[in-house]
Structures are given as structure tokens and as C-alpha cells.
Design a protein around this motif. Structure first.
Motif, PDB file in Angstrom:
ATOM      1  N   ARG A 154      -5.358  10.956  -7.236  1.00 43.96           N
ATOM      2  CA  ARG A 154      -5.463   9.519  -7.531  1.00 43.96           C
ATOM      3  C   ARG A 154      -4.046   8.973  -7.496  1.00 43.96           C
ATOM      4  NH1 ARG A 154      -5.731   6.170 -12.290  1.00 43.96           N
ATOM      5  NH2 ARG A 154      -5.628   8.020 -13.623  1.00 43.96           N
ATOM      6  N   PHE A 155      -3.801   8.047  -6.598  1.00 47.94           N
ATOM      7  CA  PHE A 155      -2.455   7.514  -6.433  1.00 47.94           C
ATOM      8  C   PHE A 155      -2.116   6.524  -7.529  1.00 47.94           C
ATOM      9  CE2 PHE A 155      -2.556   9.723  -2.580  1.00 47.94           C
ATOM     10  CZ  PHE A 155      -1.278   9.734  -2.037  1.00 47.94           C
ATOM     11  N   HIS A 156      -0.915   6.656  -8.039  1.00 48.84           N
ATOM     12  CA  HIS A 156      -0.434   5.797  -9.121  1.00 48.84           C
ATOM     13  C   HIS A 156      -0.433   4.332  -8.715  1.00 48.84           C
ATOM     14  CE1 HIS A 156       2.911   3.805 -11.341  1.00 48.84           C
ATOM     15  NE2 HIS A 156       2.213   4.277 -12.353  1.00 48.84           N
ATOM     16  N   CYS A 157      -0.087   4.045  -7.468  1.00 47.98           N
ATOM     17  CA  CYS A 157       0.063   2.670  -6.999  1.00 47.98           C
ATOM     18  C   CYS A 157      -1.244   1.879  -6.992  1.00 47.98           C
ATOM     19  CB  CYS A 157       0.677   2.656  -5.604  1.00 47.98           C
ATOM     20  SG  CYS A 157      -0.132   3.784  -4.456  1.00 47.98           S
ATOM     21  N   CYS A 158      -2.351   2.527  -6.673  1.00 49.06           N
ATOM     22  CA  CYS A 158      -3.603   1.791  -6.474  1.00 49.06           C
ATOM     23  C   CYS A 158      -4.782   2.332  -7.281  1.00 49.06           C
ATOM     24  CB  CYS A 158      -3.968   1.767  -4.993  1.00 49.06           C
ATOM     25  SG  CYS A 158      -4.106   3.406  -4.238  1.00 49.06           S
ATOM     26  N   GLY A 159      -4.609   3.502  -7.896  1.00 47.38           N
ATOM     27  CA  GLY A 159      -5.699   4.076  -8.675  1.00 47.38           C
ATOM     28  C   GLY A 159      -6.819   4.650  -7.832  1.00 47.38           C
ATOM     29  N   GLU A 160      -6.606   4.757  -6.532  1.00 49.45           N
ATOM     30  CA  GLU A 160      -7.619   5.281  -5.615  1.00 49.45           C
ATOM     31  C   GLU A 160      -7.336   6.740  -5.300  1.00 49.45           C
ATOM     32  OE1 GLU A 160     -10.197   3.581  -4.424  1.00 49.45           O
ATOM     33  OE2 GLU A 160      -9.651   1.548  -5.005  1.00 49.45           O
ATOM     34  N   TYR A 161      -8.400   7.524  -5.180  1.00 49.48           N
ATOM     35  CA  TYR A 161      -8.250   8.915  -4.768  1.00 49.48           C
ATOM     36  C   TYR A 161      -8.124   8.987  -3.251  1.00 49.48           C
ATOM     37  CZ  TYR A 161      -9.117  11.394  -9.143  1.00 49.48           C
ATOM     38  OH  TYR A 161      -9.007  11.930 -10.398  1.00 49.48           O
ATOM     39  N   TYR A 162      -7.137   9.767  -2.804  1.00 54.27           N
ATOM     40  CA  TYR A 162      -6.961  10.071  -1.390  1.00 54.27           C
ATOM     41  C   TYR A 162      -6.876  11.581  -1.239  1.00 54.27           C
ATOM     42  CZ  TYR A 162      -6.078   5.246  -0.013  1.00 54.27           C
ATOM     43  OH  TYR A 162      -6.217   3.915   0.255  1.00 54.27           O
ATOM     44  N   ALA A 163      -7.293  12.079  -0.082  1.00 52.64           N
ATOM     45  CA  ALA A 163      -7.261  13.516   0.169  1.00 52.64           C
ATOM     46  C   ALA A 163      -5.827  14.044   0.222  1.00 52.64           C
ATOM     47  CB  ALA A 163      -7.998  13.843   1.462  1.00 52.64           C
ATOM     48  N   CYS A 164      -4.896  13.235   0.712  1.00 52.73           N
ATOM     49  CA  CYS A 164      -3.494  13.667   0.777  1.00 52.73           C
ATOM     50  C   CYS A 164      -2.596  12.453   0.993  1.00 52.73           C
ATOM     51  CB  CYS A 164      -3.285  14.701   1.883  1.00 52.73           C
ATOM     52  SG  CYS A 164      -3.269  14.040   3.572  1.00 52.73           S
ATOM     53  N   TYR A 165      -1.302  12.712   0.942  1.00 50.10           N
ATOM     54  CA  TYR A 165      -0.290  11.682   1.140  1.00 50.10           C
ATOM     55  C   TYR A 165      -0.410  11.042   2.522  1.00 50.10           C
ATOM     56  CZ  TYR A 165       4.334   9.488   0.913  1.00 50.10           C
ATOM     57  OH  TYR A 165       5.369   8.582   0.901  1.00 50.10           O
ATOM     58  N   SER A 166      -0.620  11.869   3.539  1.00 50.35           N
ATOM     59  CA  SER A 166      -0.727  11.341   4.903  1.00 50.35           C
ATOM     60  C   SER A 166      -1.929  10.418   5.054  1.00 50.35           C
ATOM     61  CB  SER A 166      -0.816  12.485   5.915  1.00 50.35           C
ATOM     62  OG  SER A 166       0.365  13.244   5.906  1.00 50.35           O
ATOM     63  N   CYS A 167      -3.034  10.764   4.410  1.00 49.42           N
ATOM     64  CA  CYS A 167      -4.215   9.889   4.448  1.00 49.42           C
ATOM     65  C   CYS A 167      -3.902   8.536   3.819  1.00 49.42           C
ATOM     66  CB  CYS A 167      -5.392  10.547   3.725  1.00 49.42           C
ATOM     67  SG  CYS A 167      -6.175  11.892   4.638  1.00 49.42           S
ATOM     68  N   HIS A 168      -3.169   8.543   2.694  1.00 50.61           N
ATOM     69  CA  HIS A 168      -2.780   7.282   2.055  1.00 50.61           C
ATOM     70  C   HIS A 168      -1.897   6.479   3.004  1.00 50.61           C
ATOM     71  CE1 HIS A 168      -0.558   4.528  -0.592  1.00 50.61           C
ATOM     72  NE2 HIS A 168      -1.614   4.614  -1.410  1.00 50.61           N
ATOM     73  N   GLN A 169      -0.934   7.143   3.651  1.00 54.37           N
ATOM     74  CA  GLN A 169      -0.048   6.462   4.580  1.00 54.37           C
ATOM     75  C   GLN A 169      -0.832   5.809   5.720  1.00 54.37           C
ATOM     76  OE1 GLN A 169       2.757   6.037   2.875  1.00 54.37           O
ATOM     77  NE2 GLN A 169       4.106   6.742   4.511  1.00 54.37           N
ATOM     78  N   GLU A 170      -1.850   6.492   6.212  1.00 59.03           N
ATOM     79  CA  GLU A 170      -2.625   5.990   7.347  1.00 59.03           C
ATOM     80  C   GLU A 170      -3.596   4.873   6.973  1.00 59.03           C
ATOM     81  OE1 GLU A 170      -2.685  10.356   9.564  1.00 59.03           O
ATOM     82  OE2 GLU A 170      -4.569   9.456   8.939  1.00 59.03           O
ATOM     83  N   LEU A 171      -4.144   4.918   5.760  1.00 63.30           N
ATOM     84  CA  LEU A 171      -5.243   4.017   5.425  1.00 63.30           C
ATOM     85  C   LEU A 171      -4.938   2.919   4.417  1.00 63.30           C
ATOM     86  CD1 LEU A 171      -8.028   6.743   5.241  1.00 63.30           C
ATOM     87  CD2 LEU A 171      -7.550   5.184   7.139  1.00 63.30           C
ATOM     88  N   ALA A 172      -3.967   3.128   3.553  1.00 60.76           N
ATOM     89  CA  ALA A 172      -3.668   2.110   2.530  1.00 60.76           C
ATOM     90  C   ALA A 172      -2.813   0.999   3.129  1.00 60.76           C
ATOM     91  CB  ALA A 172      -2.956   2.760   1.350  1.00 60.76           C
ATOM     92  N   ASP A 173      -2.918  -0.163   2.541  1.00 62.63           N
ATOM     93  CA  ASP A 173      -2.151  -1.308   3.031  1.00 62.63           C
ATOM     94  C   ASP A 173      -0.895  -1.546   2.192  1.00 62.63           C
ATOM     95  OD1 ASP A 173      -3.242  -2.238   0.684  1.00 62.63           O
ATOM     96  OD2 ASP A 173      -4.226  -3.984   1.570  1.00 62.63           O
ATOM     97  N   HIS A 174      -0.403  -0.491   1.544  1.00 64.07           N
ATOM     98  CA  HIS A 174       0.766  -0.608   0.678  1.00 64.07           C
ATOM     99  C   HIS A 174       1.501   0.728   0.633  1.00 64.07           C
ATOM    100  CE1 HIS A 174      -2.570   0.888  -1.811  1.00 64.07           C
ATOM    101  NE2 HIS A 174      -1.642   1.636  -2.382  1.00 64.07           N
ATOM    102  N   GLU A 175       2.713   0.686   0.136  1.00 62.78           N
ATOM    103  CA  GLU A 175       3.507   1.900  -0.017  1.00 62.78           C
ATOM    104  C   GLU A 175       3.077   2.637  -1.280  1.00 62.78           C
ATOM    105  OE1 GLU A 175       5.890   3.317   2.028  1.00 62.78           O
ATOM    106  OE2 GLU A 175       5.028   1.853   3.408  1.00 62.78           O
ATOM    107  N   PRO A 176       3.103   3.961  -1.260  1.00 63.11           N
ATOM    108  CA  PRO A 176       2.731   4.730  -2.450  1.00 63.11           C
ATOM    109  C   PRO A 176       3.814   4.671  -3.519  1.00 63.11           C
ATOM    110  CG  PRO A 176       3.485   6.197  -0.737  1.00 63.11           C
ATOM    111  CD  PRO A 176       3.457   4.819  -0.137  1.00 63.11           C
ATOM    112  N   SER A 177       3.402   4.865  -4.754  1.00 62.27           N
ATOM    113  CA  SER A 177       4.372   5.036  -5.845  1.00 62.27           C
ATOM    114  C   SER A 177       4.045   6.351  -6.544  1.00 62.27           C
ATOM    115  CB  SER A 177       4.324   3.865  -6.825  1.00 62.27           C
ATOM    116  OG  SER A 177       3.062   3.774  -7.455  1.00 62.27           O
ATOM    117  N   ARG A 178       5.061   6.954  -7.127  1.00 59.03           N
ATOM    118  CA  ARG A 178       4.893   8.256  -7.786  1.00 59.03           C
ATOM    119  C   ARG A 178       4.497   8.084  -9.256  1.00 59.03           C
ATOM    120  NH1 ARG A 178      10.429  10.888  -6.814  1.00 59.03           N
ATOM    121  NH2 ARG A 178      10.986   8.762  -7.283  1.00 59.03           N
ATOM    122  N   TRP A 179       3.749   9.069  -9.748  1.00 57.89           N
ATOM    123  CA  TRP A 179       3.354   9.071 -11.157  1.00 57.89           C
ATOM    124  C   TRP A 179       4.577   9.321 -12.030  1.00 57.89           C
ATOM    125  CZ3 TRP A 179      -1.153   7.855 -13.433  1.00 57.89           C
ATOM    126  CH2 TRP A 179      -2.292   7.768 -12.628  1.00 57.89           C
TER     127      TRP A 179
END
Length: 107
Positions: free
Chosen positions: A31-56
Motif C-alpha cells: 500500500r503506497f503511502h502517497c495514495c493509500g492504494e495497493y500496487y503489486a510493485c514500484y514499477s506498477c505504480h510508476q506505470e499506472l499512477a498519475d503521481h509520484e510515489p512517496s515513502r512511508w
């Protein structure tokens, strides 16, 4: 029993494996800190999210943020970092994921 969280990603299977990580032990989603959504991995978040990730931040490592793809048990970040397998179903986690902690967690 609660509803199983939705895991977003590229070609996610029923145990949270994705197009990027498909081994027998690649069974966690984060579950990514930035959006509260679960992603399978960092690369999936990079490909599908419309924002930059943030770390917990370390102060929030007691939050439920890891999903075991084998049994759908949610773990805290502390639990995940301290156990090499799910405390419920005992399925082994990928030890190589430790190399990626800095992508997800404030170190």
C-alpha cells in the motif's frame, strides 16, 4: 472478515504477482503511502499512477501496508521487515525485496 483490498498493477495474478515479479515468493503487494492504494510493485505504480510515489515515514511503520498474496493477511511494515514469511499462512516472502526497501520506506 474484511474485504480483500484491490491490488493494482500490470498483469496482476490472484497472488499479487505482476509482469515485473513472477516467482513463487513474489506474493506481496504494498500500500503506497502517497495514495493509500495497493500496487503489486514500484514499477506498477510508476506505470499506472498519475503521481509520484512517496515513502512511508518511519513513524508510520505500524500501519497496515503489506498484503500477503497467498492468504490476503495485511501486515504492518515492521512485521514485514522482521519476518521472512507470512505470520498467518507461513508462505515465504522474497528476501530480495529487501534491496527495494528504500523505494517504499524511509530508511
Amino acid at each position: 472478515m474484511g474485504k480483500t483490498p484491490l491490488v493494482k498493477g500490470n498483469q496482476v495474478d490472484n497472488q499479487t504477482r505482476c509482469a515485473h515479479y513472477r516467482s513463487e515468493v513474489d506474493i506481496i503487494a504494498i500500500r503506497f503511502h502517497c495514495c493509500g492504494e495497493y500496487y503489486a510493485c514500484y514499477s506498477c505504480h510508476q506505470e499506472l499512477a498519475d503521481h509520484e510515489p512517496s515513502r512511508w515515514p518511519k513513524r508510520l511503520w505500524d500501519e497496515l501496508a503489506i498484503l500477503c498474496g497467498s492468504c490476503n493477511h495485511e501486515l504492518t511494515i515492521h512485521e514485514y521487515m522482521n519476518f521472512p514469511r507470512c505470520p498467518v499462512c507461513e508462505h515465504e516472502f522474497n528476501e530480495g525485496c529487501r534491496l527495494h526497501y528504500p523505494l517504499y520506506f524511509e530508511m
